[in-house]
Design a protein around this motif. Structure first.
Motif, short mmCIF file in Angstrom:
data_model
loop_
_atom_site.label_atom_id
_atom_site.label_comp_id
_atom_site.label_asym_id
_atom_site.label_seq_id
_atom_site.Cartn_x
_atom_site.Cartn_y
_atom_site.Cartn_z
N VAL A 19 -46.39 -15.49 -91.92
CA VAL A 19 -45.18 -14.96 -92.41
C VAL A 19 -43.83 -14.14 -90.92
N ASP A 53 -40.34 -12.48 -94.43
CA ASP A 53 -40.60 -11.52 -94.27
C ASP A 53 -40.16 -10.90 -95.64
N ILE A 58 -43.21 -14.35 -100.90
CA ILE A 58 -44.44 -14.92 -99.99
C ILE A 58 -45.85 -14.98 -101.46
N ILE A 76 -53.29 -16.01 -94.22
CA ILE A 76 -51.65 -15.68 -93.65
C ILE A 76 -51.88 -14.72 -92.42
N THR A 88 -46.74 -8.31 -96.21
CA THR A 88 -47.17 -9.14 -96.11
C THR A 88 -49.04 -8.17 -97.37
N CYS A 136 -55.35 -11.78 -94.55
CA CYS A 136 -54.58 -11.61 -94.11
C CYS A 136 -54.74 -10.82 -92.22
#
Length: 176
Positions: A19, A53, A58, A76, A88, A136
């Motif tokens: 991202v 972003d 996403i 991610i 995120t 993440c």
């Protein structure tokens, strides 16, 4: 001595998302590190993408991977800081069936040795959605290396004892 399932490596199918508003395939060092690391460990990369972003793009991509029965793990990188563009966690959290709160806590704990109290600025998180594990991570190569080497690689190896995430897959999938 006879072999058991836990004696043999179990390759997992992984999707990888970077991202970032600025990274491209040519400049995605964190994504490249994770791709090489997971493949070197014996896992299979099913898909790798870079998205800006943007919360709903996403969510859409991660939702597609969650729905894919072959993808067991989604990693991610990027978008976990505190700037306005770092979304995120907000994009992924609503998709989770269950959080893994210890992941973010452990990531920040092991990061202290490398970056000191700046580890507080990470909003790393993990959870389960439709039987897939989602992690993440921050967007820096060093943060991805720390997460992979100190947490993910051992936890994604069924031979790691006393326990690991891989041995939970049948149970996670049955509960969904």
């Amino acid at each position: 001595m006879s072999k058991t399932v836990a004696d043999e490596f179990s390759s997992q199918t992984i999707a990888l998302l970077t991202v970032s508003d600025t990274r491209t395939e040519a400049t995605d060092k964190s994504g490249d590190y994770l791709r090489h690391a997971l493949q070197a460990a014996g896992h299979r990369l099913r898909d790798k993408q870079i998205l800006p972003d943007y919360k709903y793009r996403i969510r859409a991509r991660v939702s597609q991977w969650i729905a894919d029965p072959e993808i067991r793990i989604i990693i991610i990188t990027g978008g976990t800081g505190f700037t306005d563009r770092d979304i995120t966690p907000e994009a992924v959290q609503p998709l989770l069936d269950r959080d893994i709160p210890g992941f973010g806590e452990l990531f920040r704990q092991v990061s202290v040795a490398e970056i000191g109290v700046s580890s507080l600025q990470s909003r790393a998180l993990a959870g389960v959605a439709n039987g897939s594990l989602i992690f993440c991570l921050p967007g820096s190569v060093n943060a991805c290396r720390t997460a992979w080497e100190k947490i993910l690689e051992p936890q994604l190896d069924i031979r790691h004892r006393p326990c690991n995430f891989v041995e939970l897959f049948p149970k996670i999938r049955q509960e969904q």
